[in-house]
Design an enzyme around this catalytic site. Structure first.
Site, short mmCIF file in Angstrom:
data_model
loop_
_atom_site.label_atom_id
_atom_site.label_comp_id
_atom_site.label_asym_id
_atom_site.label_seq_id
_atom_site.Cartn_x
_atom_site.Cartn_y
_atom_site.Cartn_z
N GLY A 111 1.08 -1.36 -0.09
CA GLY A 111 0.03 -0.40 0.20
C GLY A 111 0.76 1.29 0.18
O GLY A 111 0.51 2.19 0.76
N ALA A 112 1.62 1.25 -0.82
CA ALA A 112 3.10 2.45 -0.70
C ALA A 112 2.81 3.13 -1.28
O ALA A 112 3.25 4.14 -2.13
CB ALA A 112 4.03 2.04 -0.94
N ASN A 113 1.66 3.64 -2.81
CA ASN A 113 1.08 4.13 -3.72
C ASN A 113 0.19 5.61 -3.18
O ASN A 113 0.03 6.97 -3.53
CB ASN A 113 0.19 3.92 -4.60
CG ASN A 113 -0.96 3.62 -3.79
OD1 ASN A 113 -1.43 2.63 -3.06
ND2 ASN A 113 -2.29 4.07 -4.58
N GLY A 158 0.03 7.95 1.29
CA GLY A 158 -0.06 8.37 2.83
C GLY A 158 1.10 7.96 3.23
O GLY A 158 2.86 8.20 2.45
N ILE A 159 1.28 7.61 4.42
CA ILE A 159 2.62 7.08 5.21
C ILE A 159 3.18 5.41 4.49
O ILE A 159 4.91 5.92 4.47
CB ILE A 159 2.21 6.51 6.93
CG1 ILE A 159 1.25 4.94 7.11
CG2 ILE A 159 2.07 7.79 7.11
CD1 ILE A 159 1.06 5.47 8.39
N GLY A 160 2.88 5.02 3.72
CA GLY A 160 4.12 3.73 2.92
C GLY A 160 4.43 4.82 2.45
O GLY A 160 5.84 4.49 1.80
N SER A 191 -2.22 0.57 15.18
CA SER A 191 -3.31 1.53 15.09
C SER A 191 -3.19 1.35 17.16
O SER A 191 -3.47 0.53 17.72
CB SER A 191 -4.51 1.80 14.64
OG SER A 191 -4.76 2.81 15.32
N TYR A 209 -12.49 -2.82 12.36
CA TYR A 209 -10.73 -1.34 12.25
C TYR A 209 -10.39 -2.05 14.01
O TYR A 209 -9.15 -2.21 13.90
CB TYR A 209 -11.58 -1.01 12.50
CG TYR A 209 -10.07 0.47 11.83
CD1 TYR A 209 -9.17 -0.03 10.94
CD2 TYR A 209 -9.46 1.22 13.26
CE1 TYR A 209 -8.34 0.73 10.70
CE2 TYR A 209 -7.99 2.06 13.35
CZ TYR A 209 -7.70 1.69 11.70
OH TYR A 209 -6.28 2.21 11.94
#
Length: 336
Positions: A23-25, A27-29, A163, A191
Site C-alpha cells: 500500500g505504498a502508493n 500516505g505514510i507508506g 493503531s 477496524y
C-alpha cells in the site's frame, strides 16, 4: 502541523537492501518508501493499482524528503519498483509472493502498511470481512510466504503498522464466530479487531521465530499517530455521521502530516537499537506498552491458529518444518 511529533534520527544507509512495502502508493507508506529510497534501498511498492503505484514511484524519485541535507540522504538513491498486490484476494497475495520469491535474492525489510479503516460492511472474494482480511489476514499470508527470502537475509525485519485503536477494549475482542456477520458488524469494531490482530500477530510471530532459533528475523508493531487521511476521516465519521467537513476544518492542528506519520515506521525499519528487539510495540519512535488484550498469549495463539485455518492450512507449530514441508503448498493459488 504537530510540533510534538517525534522523528527518526537514525543515519543508517540502506545501500543494497531490498524493502517491500504494501500500500505504498499513498500516505505514510509512500513517505516511508521515499525515505528508504533516498537511503539507497531497492524499494518495491506492492499495491493494488499499478497505475497509482507507478505514479507514486515517479513522485518518490523526483521529490526528496523535506530535509534531504541529513547524512543518511547524502549518498546515491536506490531503486523503485512496483508489483501488484490486492490484499482482498488471497490468490493475489500468493501471486505477488511468488513473483517476489522468483525475482528477489533476499528481502531485508517487509513493511505491512496497507490498510482500510471504518468502511461499510463488505466481504472479500474469499468470504472474509474486508477490514480483517486487508489489515491482517492478507498480510499474515504474505509474511508467511516471504519468510524464505527474509530468512535468506543476514538480518531482516517485519514491520506491522497497527493503531492505538487496538487498545479499545469495548471493540477489541475477536469473536471468530461472528467475524464475517453483517448483523454483528460495526465499522469501528471491525477496524479495532484488525489492529488488535496486527499486534497479536507480531508478538506470536516473534515468539515462534525465537522457538525455531531463527534469530535473524525481528518483528515490530506500531501506532503511526493520527494522520489526516481518508481512513482517518472514515473513522471519525463512523463516530459522528456527516461530520467529514468538520473533521477537515478542525483536525489540522492535531493531526500529523504524511511524513510525520511515517517516522515510527522508518524508526522500526532502520534504527540500530530496535534491531536488537523483537515482538515489541512502538509509537512516537519509542517502545511502549500494547493493550492487555494484545499481550494475551492465549489470544495470540488462537489468532495464529485461526488465521492458518482461514488461509487453508493446518496451524503451523514449527516454522522450520513449515518452510521445509508445507511452504510451497501455499504458493498455488486456489479459489475457496
Amino acid at each position: 502541523m504537530l510540533s510534538f511529533s517525534s522523528s527518526c534520527k537514525s543515519k543508517t544507509r540502506l545501500d543494497g537492501k531490498i524493502i517491500v512495502i504494501t500500500g505504498a502508493n499513498i500516505g505514510i507508506g509512500k513517505e516511508a518508501a521515499r525515505d528508504f529510497y533516498r537511503r539507497g534501498a531497492r524499494v518495491i511498492l506492492a499495491c493494488r493499482d499499478l497505475n497509482k503505484a507507478n505514479a507514486a514511484a515517479e513522485d518518490i524519485k523526483t521529490f526528496p524528503p523535506s530535509k534531504p541535507e541529513r547524512e543518511q540522504f547524502k549518498g546515491e538513491p536506490g531503486e523503485i519498483k512496483v508489483c501488484k498486490l490486492n490484499l482482498c484476494s488471497l490468490s493475489s497475495v500468493q501471486e505477488c509472493a511468488a513473483f517476489l520469491l522468483q525475482t528477489e535474492p533476499t528481502i531485508d525489510i517487509l513493511v505491512n502498511n496497507a490498510g482500510v479503516a471504518a468502511c461499510p460492511y463488505q466481504l472479500t472474494e474469499d468470504g472474509y470481512e474486508v477490514q480483517f482480511q486487508t489489515n491482517h489476514l492478507g498480510h499474515f499470508l504474505l509474511t508467511l510466504l516471504l519468510l524464505p527470502k527474509l530468512k535468506a537475509s543476514p538480518s531482516s525485519r517485519i514491520v506491522n503498522v497497527s493503531s492505538k485503536v487496538h487498545t479499545c477494549i469495548y471493540f477489541g475482542h475477536i469473536d471468530y464466530e461472528k467475524l464475517n456477520s453483517k448483523r454483528h458488524y460495526s465499522p469501528l469494531g471491525a477496524y479495532a479487531r484488525s489492529k488488535l490482530a496486527n499486534v497479536l500477530f507480531t508478538k506470536e510471530l516473534a515468539q515462534r521465530l525465537k522457538e525455531a532459533n531463527i534469530n535473524s528475523i525481528t518483528v515490530y508493531a506500531l501506532h503511526p499517530g493520527v494522520i489526516n487521511t481518508a481512513a482517518a476521516r472514515n473513522f471519525f465519521t463512523a463516530w459522528f455521521p456527516g461530520s467529514g467537513t468538520i473533521f477537515q476544518m478542525f483536525s489540522q492542528p492535531f493531526t500529523k502530516t504524511m511524513e510525520q506519520g511515517a517516522q515510527t515506521t522508518i524508526y522500526c525499519s532502520v534504527d540500530e537499537e530496535v534491531g536488537k528487539e523483537s515482538g515489541e510495540y512502538y509509537q512516537e519512535c519509542a517502545k511502549c506498552f500494547a493493550s492487555a488484550l494484545a499481550r494475551d498469549k492465549d489470544k495470540a495463539i488462537e489468532l495464529w491458529n485461526k488465521s492458518c485455518e482461514m488461509i487453508g492450512i493446518k496451524p503451523i507449530k514449527d516454522i522450520n518444518e513449515f518452510l521445509e514441508t508445507s511452504h510451497s503448498n501455499l504458493l498455488n493459488p486456489s479459489k475457496k
